[in-house]
Write an enzyme that holds these catalytic residues in place. Structure first.
Site, short mmCIF file in Angstrom:
data_model
loop_
_atom_site.label_atom_id
_atom_site.label_comp_id
_atom_site.label_asym_id
_atom_site.label_seq_id
_atom_site.Cartn_x
_atom_site.Cartn_y
_atom_site.Cartn_z
N GLU A 161 0.81 -1.22 0.00
CA GLU A 161 0.00 0.00 0.00
C GLU A 161 0.84 1.26 0.00
O GLU A 161 0.49 2.25 -0.63
CB GLU A 161 -0.96 0.00 1.20
CG GLU A 161 -2.13 -0.98 1.06
CD GLU A 161 -1.76 -2.42 1.30
OE1 GLU A 161 -0.63 -2.69 1.75
OE2 GLU A 161 -2.60 -3.30 1.02
N HIS A 208 -10.65 -5.03 9.59
CA HIS A 208 -11.27 -4.80 8.27
C HIS A 208 -12.52 -3.94 8.35
O HIS A 208 -13.37 -4.02 7.46
CB HIS A 208 -11.68 -6.14 7.64
CG HIS A 208 -10.58 -6.92 7.00
ND1 HIS A 208 -9.66 -7.63 7.73
CD2 HIS A 208 -10.24 -7.09 5.70
CE1 HIS A 208 -8.82 -8.24 6.89
NE2 HIS A 208 -9.15 -7.92 5.66
C1 LIG Z 1 -2.07 -4.86 4.10
C2 LIG Z 1 -3.11 -5.66 3.44
N1 LIG Z 1 -3.37 -5.44 2.12
C3 LIG Z 1 -4.31 -6.16 1.49
C4 LIG Z 1 -5.02 -7.11 2.15
C5 LIG Z 1 -6.10 -7.92 1.44
N2 LIG Z 1 -5.63 -9.29 1.26
C6 LIG Z 1 -5.94 -10.23 2.17
S1 LIG Z 1 -5.20 -11.67 1.85
C7 LIG Z 1 -4.49 -11.08 0.45
C8 LIG Z 1 -3.63 -11.99 -0.37
C9 LIG Z 1 -2.49 -12.52 0.38
O1 LIG Z 1 -1.80 -13.46 -0.36
P1 LIG Z 1 -0.66 -14.33 0.27
O2 LIG Z 1 0.20 -13.50 1.15
O3 LIG Z 1 0.00 -15.01 -0.85
O4 LIG Z 1 -1.39 -15.37 1.21
P2 LIG Z 1 -2.48 -16.49 0.81
O5 LIG Z 1 -3.80 -15.84 0.92
O6 LIG Z 1 -2.14 -16.97 -0.55
O7 LIG Z 1 -2.35 -17.56 1.83
C10 LIG Z 1 -4.83 -9.74 0.27
C11 LIG Z 1 -4.42 -8.91 -0.87
C12 LIG Z 1 -4.76 -7.28 3.53
N3 LIG Z 1 -5.45 -8.17 4.28
N4 LIG Z 1 -3.80 -6.56 4.13
#
Ligand SMILES: Cc1ncc(C[n+]2csc(CCOP(=O)(O)OP(=O)(O)O)c2C)c(N)n1
Ligand SMILES: [Mg+2]
Lengths: 318, 325
Positions: free
Chosen positions: B57, B126
């Protein structure tokens, strides 16, 4: 690894899988709400990592139901949390993404991507200062390893030679964005290489994950400072139950499901550890029973009372 | 047209006429945006103008600032308000200050789209609202969107303006239906009178405007009065003129917001009313807001943590009875 341990890991993998299906079913029925991130397909990774790193502190993400249970938090307390009940592990205030149990050294359940990594660094610093034997393990996804918190943590942890195991769950996706579109290479371990020892493992194979984490733990104990482990996994469903998973083709899903960690490990149990069908059936039944009881418990558990709303904003009243 | 469709249309139209407009954020491209606001745009304008970013971000907003310096008009999407906290250094130290610090030489034509608020059981990380922080920083234009027509016009305006805007959307409003009057010349800095009335001025913004509207029949019948409901729309600047005209007529003011009460945005509105409208008021101002607690997951607790149509009605009726409305 030995037969008994293999059976235990299998138990938690089956428990995990059935638990996630039950959570999904109860989400569809409206008993569970909010964001629900299932760990289906990643059971080997989550269980074996916890079983290998048995004692130290754990910092995990929102995709943590199975890890929490493998860490010894009762399925009932986890399911009741998903139901938002007072008997849930976080009193119904946290929900699926925020399971906390300090008595099991389990510190979330953090839903800010990457946010838990600096916390784990701080905890590892505390453990080093205290001269503790146990280190810290932080679990994060391939999406988190693109963020600033991750890079800052590599730097600080290696500068201070902290007893910290960075465990990257690389399922190649951050919601709908493939790692190839958000990073210049797939292997996230490359980012850690200048700072610390790195190990990679097929995260769909329980025994391999177990042995790799054990190896990393040994390196940390021997004073090598932090170690980075990357496990390649594949999630069987969308990012959360509200994600239709439409960005992955049928062929891709087919390849993914062909790596089913449960089927693979079951075969190992039969062939390598000489378990009988009957033994495995008993384990499977026991796991299903635990899930059924967890759902039953969660359904009948009590709602938090309204006073709970204002409780625990602070430790001390003024 | 749905709220999210109105936003999509605004973005689409501006991107079509001005090829310096780009949009960036997590999953805004191939995925179509987590609230589907950017759906279809990557197919039309390509991956170079509809940019999927890593989960970073600080870089999303920081890059947008640099893009604006470099001559583009970026529209950055923050997936959820809480994640913007990682970008607050860029929002506050960079986006809000460059124009002033450079004695007007640097111009940042940019928008940060900002979905926020209590949705449904998304828990403490959230669900929060951040207008209080955004509005206390000089140098940011802050708009809040409740109305579908406003969504369309205000987003177009913000993208084409030469000032940095934070454009706050509410996560529960994306599927709200409404009419858009495409011919209208809408002033995005003007508050919107949602309902005319004579006895109480109720001021709100974002989703709480709809909750207030739901509470009105009960209030009006219990107090035998009529309420004027105002959607602030612009939070910085605040359209005090519209508020003053209404309060002079009704001589009573209520402020309703979803955010935590202490330090919340509505305290500015009420402080203004106490200071500037004192002699017009027949009753002490009433301020309804969320409780000073992180938002809990459990549905009952979650709803108890913020104003609801029912609690708004009950509190305004009790206040009205006490103050001879
Ligand atoms: C700082 C932040 N930005 C965006 C999000 C929204 N978000 C939640 S999970 C996610 C994807 C995360 O992917 P990864 O780290 O690969 O973990 P996975 O879900 O694949 O286990 C996003 C973009 C968030 N929770 N926190
Ligand atoms: Mg991932």
């Amino acid at each position: 690894m030995n037969k008994l341990l293999a059976q235990e890991i299998y138990y938690f993998m089956v428990l995990g899988r059935n638990f996630e299906y039950a959570a999904k079913e109860n989400y569809m029925q409206g008993n569970v709400s909010g964001f629900l991130h299932l760990d289906l397909g990643q059971e080997a990774f989550s269980v074996a990592a916890m079983k290998a790193f048995e004692k130290g502190d754990i910092f995990a993400t929102y995709r943590e139901h199975i890890m929490a249970m493998a860490r010894g938090i009762a399925p009932k307390a986890v399911m009741a949390e998903l139901f938002g009940k007072a008997e849930g592990v976080s009193g119904g205030k946290g929900g699926s993404m925020h399971l906390f149990e300090p008595s099991r050294f389990f510190y979330g359940g953090d839903a800010i991507v990457g946010g838990q990594i600096p916390n784990a660094v701080g905890c590892a610093y505390a453990r080093k200062l205290q001269g503790s034997e146990e280190g810290v393990m932080v679990i994060f996804g391939d999406g988190a390893s693109n963020g600033g918190a991750f890079f800052e943590s590599l730097n600080i942890a290696s500068t201070h030679k902290l007893p910290l195991l960075f465990l990257c769950e690389n399922n190649e996706y951050a919601i709908g964005t493939n790692i190839k579109r958000s990073a210049p290479f797939r292997e996230q371990a490359k980012k850690a290489e200048p700072y610390m020892m790195t190990l990679s493992v097929d995260g769909m194979k329980a025994e391999a994950v177990y042995e790799t984490i054990k190896k990393a733990q040994k390196l940390i104990e021997d004073g090598h400072g932090p170690v980075f482990v990357e496990a390649f996994t594949c999630r069987f469903e969308g990012h959360s139950v509200s994600d239709p998973n439409s960005y992955r083709s049928t062929q891709e899903m087919h390849r993914c499901k062909a790596k089913d960690p449960l089927e693979h490990f079951k075969k190992e149990l039969l062939e390598k550890w000489m378990c009988s069908d009957k033994e495995l059936q008993e384990i499977e039944q026991k796991a299903q029973k635990a899930v059924d009881e967890a759902v039953e418990f969660a359904k009948n558990a009590i709602e938090p009372n309204t006073a709970a709303l204002l409780e625990h904003v602070f430790v001390e009243e003024v | 047209m749905l709220y999210r469709e109105a936003l999509n249309k605004a973005l689409d139209e501006v991107m079509a006429i001005d090829d310096t407009v780009v949009t960036l954020g997590e999953d805004v491209g191939l995925y179509g945006g987590s609230f589907r606001v950017t759906e279809g745009l990557v197919e039309k304008y390509g991956e170079e103008r509809v940019i999927d970013t890593p989960i970073a971000e600080l870089s999303i907003v920081g890059n947008a600032v640099g893009m604006a310096i470099g001559g583009l008009r970026p529209v950055a999407e923050i997936m959820t308000g809480n994640f913007s906290l990682l970008a607050f250094d860029q929002i506050i130290n960079h986006m809000a200050k460059f124009h002033y610090m450079s004695d007007g030489k640097i111009i940042l034509p940019m928008v940060v789209r900002f979905p926020q608020g209590v949705s449904k059981q998304l828990a403490a990380q959230h669900s929060e609202s951040y207008e209080q922080m955004l509005c206390s920083v000089p140098g940011l234009r802050v708009l809040s969107v409740c109305d579908v027509n406003y969504a369309y016009h205000a987003l177009k305006f913000a993208i084409l303006s030469n000032d940095p805007f934070v454009f706050i959307e509410h996560e529960l409003l994306y599927n709200k239906k409404g009419e858009v009057n495409f011919e209208e010349q809408l002033d995005p800095f003007k508050a919107r009178i949602v309902k005319k009335g004579e006895d109480i001025t109720i001021i709100s913004y974002l989703k709480m405007v709809d909750d207030v509207m739901q509470s009105i029949p009960e209030i009006e019948s219990a107090l035998n009065c009529s309420c004027e409901v105002i959607d602030l729309c612009s939070l910085n600047p605040i359209d005090y003129a519209t508020l003053a005209t209404s309060i002079q007529k009704t001589s009573r003011v209520v402020m309703v917001e979803e955010d935590h009460k202490t330090g919340g945005f509505g305290s500015q509105v009420i402080a203004w009313a106490a200071q500037e409208m004192f002699y017009s008021l027949d009753a002490p101002p009433l301020r309804l807001a969320g409780k000073d607690v992180p938002i809990p997951y459990n549905r009952t607790l979650e709803l108890a943590s913020i104003p609801t149509p029912n609690s708004i009605a009950q509190e305004i009726i009790a206040w009205g009875r006490k103050n001879d409305v």
